[in-house]
Design a protein around this motif. Sequence first.
Motif, PDB file in Angstrom:
ATOM      1  N   HIS A 299      32.164  24.927 -69.024  1.00 12.06           N
ATOM      2  CA  HIS A 299      30.949  24.115 -68.897  1.00 12.06           C
ATOM      3  C   HIS A 299      29.781  24.709 -69.662  1.00 12.06           C
ATOM      4  O   HIS A 299      28.691  24.146 -69.654  1.00 12.06           O
ATOM      5  CB  HIS A 299      30.565  23.975 -67.418  1.00 12.06           C
ATOM      6  N   TRP A 335      35.961  18.781 -64.819  1.00  9.75           N
ATOM      7  CA  TRP A 335      36.532  18.722 -66.170  1.00  9.75           C
ATOM      8  C   TRP A 335      37.603  17.629 -66.228  1.00  9.75           C
ATOM      9  O   TRP A 335      38.084  17.153 -65.210  1.00  9.75           O
ATOM     10  CB  TRP A 335      37.134  20.070 -66.559  1.00  9.75           C
ATOM     11  N   LYS A 353      40.326  21.374 -71.947  1.00 10.25           N
ATOM     12  CA  LYS A 353      39.471  20.938 -70.852  1.00 10.25           C
ATOM     13  C   LYS A 353      38.113  20.528 -71.402  1.00 10.25           C
ATOM     14  O   LYS A 353      37.460  21.306 -72.098  1.00 10.25           O
ATOM     15  CB  LYS A 353      39.293  22.055 -69.824  1.00 10.25           C
ATOM     16  N   LEU A 355      34.196  18.893 -70.547  1.00  8.51           N
ATOM     17  CA  LEU A 355      33.180  18.654 -69.524  1.00  8.51           C
ATOM     18  C   LEU A 355      32.961  17.147 -69.436  1.00  8.51           C
ATOM     19  O   LEU A 355      32.667  16.495 -70.439  1.00  8.51           O
ATOM     20  CB  LEU A 355      31.886  19.374 -69.896  1.00  8.51           C
TER      21      LEU A 355
END
Length: 409
Positions: A299, A335, A353, A355
């Motif tokens: 993130h 995510w 992954k 955000l």
Amino acid sequence: MSDSDLFHYQLEALAPLVFRSGKPFGVNAGADGAAFPLPSSLAGLLRSLWAEQQGQAFSPELDQIASYGPLLAWREQDNTLIPLAPAPADAQYVAVPPDKQNGQTDAQQTPKATIRRRCPQRLPNTMGCDLAAGLLPVWSREDLEQNPGKPAPGPQYWPLAELARWSQGENICLDALNDNSLITLTDSVRTHVAIAPDSQAATNGQLFQTAGLDLAPQRQADGGWATRELVWLASTPKQLASRLATFGGERRLSRLHPLDAHAAPAHWLRPCEDQIANILAQGGLRLTLLTPALFANGHLPGWLSANPANGSLSGQPPGCPDLNLTLRAVANHGWQAVSGWDLAKQQPRAARKALKAGAVLWFTLDHPAQLSAEALRPLWTQPLSDHPQDQRDGFGLALPAAWTPPPSA
């Protein structure tokens, strides 16, 4: 790149569209429901249409074509478009019971749903957290000082104009928001079965389902049909003609319509001079993701680096060499997996992954008095993802707004 350099389009789905998460089929994999299309799916569509229109073969040069979107939009009967954006992560739907009246008990009260704003602010001295140095927790003081209520359902997609108002600090009434928002996308599930040629019966273990996004007008509770439908919004620097296209899996058809440059609801890609002035005056900004972002550190953007003196995270966002920001807080919905098929290498892409869209990042500006408006304008059309190709694919588009940092920040 400025908004004046872009061409804007709407994409009308002519059938339920199938987009997958990349999860493999299998007994232990679970159901793979309908997913919101990734920015890379739209980028691949626009690049393919451009190659067909120009008579070009597939080549790595097509990857250099930038794509912006997709965003959902309501299309009214008069063809007016109302852009929609994912609900921001700092908005919390809660059901709070009203004040007791006439001796009512808790069981006799009807909780009222409302929207509560969560803000970056320090915790009381009696509480603590393990956030990275310089980051503030995002929470609501009302949770401690008043009745915190219970989580309540709410719309997943807001009108973009309402998101802009919320980002500027205005409070929004949930009842009014529900008029033009979208509670959730509608799934269309189809069942597939393999028939054994000898018995003309279903083959054991060969039964599965696929789910698609149905954007057509929906049936209403009164038996009628909705008067508006959902379409996708997209932008690219390439001019494309109106035509049919296959968007998503199973080659289901959509129709691409160019939008008039003056009529297109493209203010999500247009710098707001008032907001730029407010950002410079307040010394802080918030960025609300309109599309998922791919960062090297989960993130946390990879273009931020830790200050050796105090551990705070600072850096220059992509396309903004004169703008130095310090991250102060992050709120997110978690995510999502990003994968796909690599046409050049003819193999699956590695899963990553991202955000989720709707995440909010708060920053303070370093030396705002020395900044010009030109340093901030690229934020509206510059995706925030770390890698240049992810930026061209449209990962990390954000809506900027002014933010006043807490006095102690």
